[in-house]
Motif scaffolding. Sequence first.
Motif, PDB file in Angstrom:
ATOM      1  N   HIS A  13      62.486  30.810  88.518  1.00  0.00           N
ATOM      2  CA  HIS A  13      62.281  32.121  87.884  1.00  0.00           C
ATOM      3  C   HIS A  13      60.921  32.227  87.190  1.00  0.00           C
ATOM      4  O   HIS A  13      60.117  33.089  87.524  1.00  0.00           O
ATOM      5  CB  HIS A  13      63.436  32.346  86.914  1.00  0.00           C
ATOM      6  CG  HIS A  13      63.297  33.523  86.008  1.00  0.00           C
ATOM      7  ND1 HIS A  13      63.223  34.806  86.476  1.00  0.00           N
ATOM      8  CD2 HIS A  13      63.236  33.613  84.651  1.00  0.00           C
ATOM      9  CE1 HIS A  13      63.117  35.639  85.438  1.00  0.00           C
ATOM     10  NE2 HIS A  13      63.116  34.932  84.329  1.00  0.00           N
ATOM     11  N   ASP A  49      68.057  32.746  84.323  1.00  0.00           N
ATOM     12  CA  ASP A  49      67.576  33.696  85.329  1.00  0.00           C
ATOM     13  C   ASP A  49      67.133  32.895  86.542  1.00  0.00           C
ATOM     14  O   ASP A  49      66.500  31.858  86.397  1.00  0.00           O
ATOM     15  CB  ASP A  49      66.407  34.509  84.782  1.00  0.00           C
ATOM     16  CG  ASP A  49      66.843  35.458  83.675  1.00  0.00           C
ATOM     17  OD1 ASP A  49      68.070  35.547  83.433  1.00  0.00           O
ATOM     18  OD2 ASP A  49      65.978  36.090  83.054  1.00  0.00           O
ATOM     19  N   ASP A  85      64.087  37.536  75.958  1.00  0.00           N
ATOM     20  CA  ASP A  85      65.504  37.922  75.950  1.00  0.00           C
ATOM     21  C   ASP A  85      66.412  36.688  76.001  1.00  0.00           C
ATOM     22  O   ASP A  85      67.628  36.791  75.915  1.00  0.00           O
ATOM     23  CB  ASP A  85      65.836  38.940  77.057  1.00  0.00           C
ATOM     24  CG  ASP A  85      65.482  38.466  78.448  1.00  0.00           C
ATOM     25  OD1 ASP A  85      64.518  37.694  78.596  1.00  0.00           O
ATOM     26  OD2 ASP A  85      66.169  38.876  79.406  1.00  0.00           O
ATOM     27  N   HIS A  86      65.806  35.500  76.111  1.00  0.00           N
ATOM     28  CA  HIS A  86      66.560  34.245  76.025  1.00  0.00           C
ATOM     29  C   HIS A  86      66.138  33.386  74.834  1.00  0.00           C
ATOM     30  O   HIS A  86      66.917  32.559  74.368  1.00  0.00           O
ATOM     31  CB  HIS A  86      66.386  33.440  77.323  1.00  0.00           C
ATOM     32  CG  HIS A  86      66.949  34.142  78.519  1.00  0.00           C
ATOM     33  ND1 HIS A  86      68.119  33.743  79.136  1.00  0.00           N
ATOM     34  CD2 HIS A  86      66.539  35.251  79.177  1.00  0.00           C
ATOM     35  CE1 HIS A  86      68.391  34.577  80.132  1.00  0.00           C
ATOM     36  NE2 HIS A  86      67.440  35.498  80.185  1.00  0.00           N
ATOM     37  N   HIS A 118      63.561  37.678  89.661  1.00  0.00           N
ATOM     38  CA  HIS A 118      65.013  37.550  89.807  1.00  0.00           C
ATOM     39  C   HIS A 118      65.415  37.637  91.273  1.00  0.00           C
ATOM     40  O   HIS A 118      64.814  38.379  92.045  1.00  0.00           O
ATOM     41  CB  HIS A 118      65.726  38.693  89.073  1.00  0.00           C
ATOM     42  CG  HIS A 118      65.513  38.657  87.594  1.00  0.00           C
ATOM     43  ND1 HIS A 118      66.342  37.957  86.749  1.00  0.00           N
ATOM     44  CD2 HIS A 118      64.567  39.221  86.823  1.00  0.00           C
ATOM     45  CE1 HIS A 118      65.903  38.118  85.505  1.00  0.00           C
ATOM     46  NE2 HIS A 118      64.832  38.874  85.525  1.00  0.00           N
ATOM     47  N   HIS A 152      61.461  33.376  78.358  1.00  0.00           N
ATOM     48  CA  HIS A 152      61.433  34.826  78.180  1.00  0.00           C
ATOM     49  C   HIS A 152      62.154  35.201  76.886  1.00  0.00           C
ATOM     50  O   HIS A 152      63.178  34.609  76.553  1.00  0.00           O
ATOM     51  CB  HIS A 152      62.100  35.536  79.370  1.00  0.00           C
ATOM     52  CG  HIS A 152      61.158  35.765  80.516  1.00  0.00           C
ATOM     53  ND1 HIS A 152      61.594  35.886  81.811  1.00  0.00           N
ATOM     54  CD2 HIS A 152      59.805  35.903  80.554  1.00  0.00           C
ATOM     55  CE1 HIS A 152      60.547  36.094  82.597  1.00  0.00           C
ATOM     56  NE2 HIS A 152      59.451  36.096  81.866  1.00  0.00           N
ATOM     57  N   HIS A 188      65.054  29.257  79.568  1.00  0.00           N
ATOM     58  CA  HIS A 188      63.645  29.559  79.818  1.00  0.00           C
ATOM     59  C   HIS A 188      63.067  30.392  78.684  1.00  0.00           C
ATOM     60  O   HIS A 188      63.801  30.841  77.802  1.00  0.00           O
ATOM     61  CB  HIS A 188      63.446  30.223  81.178  1.00  0.00           C
ATOM     62  CG  HIS A 188      64.013  31.599  81.294  1.00  0.00           C
ATOM     63  ND1 HIS A 188      65.353  31.844  81.413  1.00  0.00           N
ATOM     64  CD2 HIS A 188      63.409  32.814  81.308  1.00  0.00           C
ATOM     65  CE1 HIS A 188      65.553  33.150  81.510  1.00  0.00           C
ATOM     66  NE2 HIS A 188      64.390  33.774  81.446  1.00  0.00           N
TER      67      HIS A 188
HETATM   68 ZN   LIG Z   1      63.835  35.688  82.367  1.00  0.00          ZN
END
Ligand SMILES: [Zn+2]
Length: 641
Positions: free
Chosen positions: A331, A354, A248-249, A584, A246, A244
């Motif tokens: 998510h 997530d 942090d990914h 989450h 976001h 996905h």
């Molecule tokens: Zn995420």
Amino acid sequence: MSTVERQLEDLKSKIIGEVPDDISISDVKYEGPELVVYTRDPKKFAQNGDLVRKLASKLRKRITVRPDPDTLSHPESAREEIMEVIPEEAGVTDLDFHADTGEVIIEAQKPGMVIGRHGSTLREITQRVGWTPEVVRTPPIESSTVSNVRNFLKQEREERREILERVGRQIHRKEMADEQWVRITTLGCCREVGRAAFILSTAETRILIDCGDKPGAEGEVPYLQVPEALGAGANNLDAVVLTHAHLDHSALIPLLFKYGYDGPIYTTEPTRDLMGLLTLDYLDVAAKEGRTPPYESSMVREAIKHTVTLEYGDVTDIAPDVKLTLHNAGHILGSSIAHFHIGDGLYNVAFSGDIHYDDTRLFNGAVNEFPRVETLVMESTYGGRNDYQTDQEDSERHLQEVINRTHEEGGKVLIPAFAVGRSQEIMLVLEEAMRKGEIPEMPVHLDGMIWEATAIHTTYPEYLRDDLRDRIFHEDENPFLAEEFNHIDGGEDERQEIVDDGPAIILSTSGMVTGGPIMSWLRHLGSDPDSRMVFVGYQAQGTLGRRIQNGWDEIPINDRNGSGRSNTLTLKMDVETVDGFSGHADRQGLENFVRTMNPRPEKVLCVHGDESSTQDLSSALYHEFNMRTFAPKNLETFRFK
Ligand SMILES: [Zn+2]
């Protein structure tokens, strides 16, 4: 002749054997995971409604039929005929002919009406004009991201086709390895939240799953230089899969192209667009904060050019020995659980990305049924033994109560939120609460990229929860178009006007108070004791959001004229946390996901959580379900087969 060419010759003669004698097959090519069949008789192909489906199941390949370019009717006459076939209510806004592939891209407000029952209208179009129609939705709210991505891909069609043909040959190469094994190496995101990156490798293939940054710790990036990843060269990787958008990914996906990677990225269509939006903003924020961004915006375009989009449930060959299927993760928009089937029944691994287990206002809950799965790599953000979230109804009541209280005290409500996901969830809650009179009507200002992200949501309603999707299809009920929502596009002046004006709710990025317009709002409202900052999402360790949540009231803040000088702001506004709006799953949701998972995996790797969360969840799943569980550290390798 190479093995791939022999294989294609072989497929061509099989197809010729399957189709009626009066349909000629001129060429057969791979484009990415798809097999493209060129024919001089596209109209006859279209008359045999079931033919493509039969071929696909016979050959176990995704098949696209294209007309041989010299059989096509002239675009101008084709345009007239196509418009005759499509009902007017479909609201066609653009027709775009591509003679090189014989495709016509139809942009319409109601794509379903262009497709027709079981694709009947599409087939009629081909029968009449020979062109292969492809349908995309006209965004109900104008989105510059969606139109930029579409225009860019249009402009890069030729190079993109070359990329896809090369990728297609890679995927269908002859398997060279004579051994069989399966391993996972953790490059980040273990006993921490952030820098998600994992390598799934077999004797034949190496796949990178996600490549994110760590919010609040910019220097900590995934261990990409290990031999399993880029240490042995950028094109050591066969494929990248993005769960996905976001950051942090996704933040460091474009960096791979700077390092020389030129293979495919597999993800959903909305994730591709959101990745474009969020990574460009990431570069912007870095520049504004005086950091040197790790790559330039041209690398974001490379990433988009190399993206192959998949729909949920499509089983797709991505390497000689690996099939990938993406499933709804519940998510954020387009978020997926990535399921890998390795070898011919050798092994199955699912990466949760997530997840949200229950339905939310925005999304159906995460899918947890798979044909087979032996190992699950699972997020543990709320895996700690006390990480139970309030249920949604209580959370909504709590938020209403906080808003009413702040309103009575004459203050403003400031909500830091991720542009993607929580913002739209909160917008839906506020829209309903005002409509039903649970909170007073007042403007809801959307700052940062929230409006743009919302526009992307309305472009892909099929990725939203069923009933929300239906409301968006009926324009007068589209909740995102409610009149209280105001898109802030006037910058500092507009913010000052809002500060001087009456009651208001402000939703602003970044969600963890690590930069972006929320910093400006802190300067404006931070010293107002009547106003209130309300946290509705997870605040990672090391972020300013987490510190404020923990009671810090001396906030370092950059000078507003960008001199780089750091000042301290004494926070006088009230701070409150409303739980339960997280994207989450909470501890209960994570356990439920595993409990009802079908089939239940033999092994679970608990990742994407603080040290104690991953360890707590790992030990709980072990005791409850008697499975082998792990809370790995970064740079560990697990062998499964
Ligand atoms: Zn995420």
